[in-house]
Write a protein that holds these residues in place. Structure first.
Motif, PDB file in Angstrom:
ATOM      1  N   MET A   1      73.038  79.198  31.028  1.00  0.00           N
ATOM      2  CA  MET A   1      74.383  79.408  30.529  1.00  0.00           C
ATOM      3  C   MET A   1      74.892  80.757  31.014  1.00  0.00           C
ATOM      4  N   SER A   2      76.149  80.812  31.329  1.00  0.00           N
ATOM      5  CA  SER A   2      76.738  82.014  31.891  1.00  0.00           C
ATOM      6  C   SER A   2      77.750  82.616  30.919  1.00  0.00           C
ATOM      7  N   ASN A   3      77.841  83.921  30.954  1.00  0.00           N
ATOM      8  CA  ASN A   3      78.912  84.609  30.246  1.00  0.00           C
ATOM      9  C   ASN A   3      80.052  84.840  31.220  1.00  0.00           C
ATOM     10  N   PHE A   4      81.219  85.093  30.675  1.00  0.00           N
ATOM     11  CA  PHE A   4      82.383  85.297  31.517  1.00  0.00           C
ATOM     12  C   PHE A   4      83.043  86.626  31.195  1.00  0.00           C
ATOM     13  N   ASP A   5      83.490  87.291  32.231  1.00  0.00           N
ATOM     14  CA  ASP A   5      84.265  88.507  32.114  1.00  0.00           C
ATOM     15  C   ASP A   5      85.720  88.058  32.182  1.00  0.00           C
ATOM     16  N   PHE A 111      85.906  85.363  35.213  1.00  0.00           N
ATOM     17  CA  PHE A 111      84.941  85.437  36.296  1.00  0.00           C
ATOM     18  C   PHE A 111      83.556  85.281  35.692  1.00  0.00           C
ATOM     19  N   SER A 112      82.675  84.544  36.352  1.00  0.00           N
ATOM     20  CA  SER A 112      81.307  84.412  35.884  1.00  0.00           C
ATOM     21  C   SER A 112      80.578  85.736  36.051  1.00  0.00           C
ATOM     22  N   ASP A 113      79.824  86.132  35.017  1.00  0.00           N
ATOM     23  CA  ASP A 113      79.015  87.347  35.113  1.00  0.00           C
ATOM     24  C   ASP A 113      78.037  87.274  36.278  1.00  0.00           C
ATOM     25  N   LYS A 114      77.596  86.069  36.616  1.00  0.00           N
ATOM     26  CA  LYS A 114      76.672  85.900  37.743  1.00  0.00           C
ATOM     27  C   LYS A 114      77.323  86.343  39.047  1.00  0.00           C
TER      28      LYS A 114
END
Length: 177
Positions: A1-5, A111-114
């Motif tokens: 799972m990704s966090n988002f900025d 934007f994806s933190d990745k």
């Protein structure tokens, strides 16, 4: 799972959703931000101010950009579209926002933190600056996502959100440009 900025953009004046989004998408193409409408893409609709919900809609490659924009504008609370930019491996989300279920008041860019690990925040800031030149905005502030210390809930009133902006500082902040 990704966090988002997430970066919040509040417009100087409320706009008609369809005409703004059509014009904005054309301008986004000038900075290489392209609407994604592959078979795996969906439109996620926002809940209305009265908490009415609408199921997502699946897109397909045969749809025109105007058809996609018609779909998002068919729901009074608008919603989230996915975009691509060559400097980012993952999608960029733009969630079109209304606080009266009639007019467009702003949008969140996610934007994806990745994608932002290492030097991605410089690319993010550069793209936000390019986008800021395409519109008349009142405020652009980020990071305001769920994982941020300056989280802003889009369920708050527009007035409360502006108060929050005025009483905080942000990593991206148009008031310092």
């Amino acid at each position: 799972m990704s966090n988002f900025d997430e970066t919040l953009v509040l417009l100087k004046e409320k706009k008609d959703p369809k005409s703004f989004i059509m014009d904005f998408n054309e301008k986004l193409r000038s900075v290489d931000v392209l609407l994604e409408k592959d078979e795996d893409e969906i439109i996620v609709f926002n809940d209305t101010r009265h908490e009415e919900e609408k199921d997502y809609v699946e897109l397909d490659e045969s749809m025109t950009e105007e058809q996609v924009i018609d779909l998002i504008c068919s729901w009074k609370a608008l919603g989230l579209l996915s975009y691509r930019h060559p400097d980012f491996r993952l999608q960029i989300g733009i969630n079109y926002l209304t606080w009266d279920d009639q007019s467009l008041h702003g949008f969140e860019i996610s934007f994806s933190d990745k994608d932002l690990a290492f030097d991605g925040t410089d690319r993010q800031t550069e793209l936000i600056l390019k986008i800021s030149q395409l519109i008349d905005y009142e405020y652009i502030v980020g990071d305001v996502g769920h994982a941020s210390r300056n989280y802003i809930s889009m369920e708050e009133s527009l007035e409360k959100i502006k108060e929050h902006i005025m009483s905080n500082s942000f990593t991206i902040d148009s008031r310092t440009w």
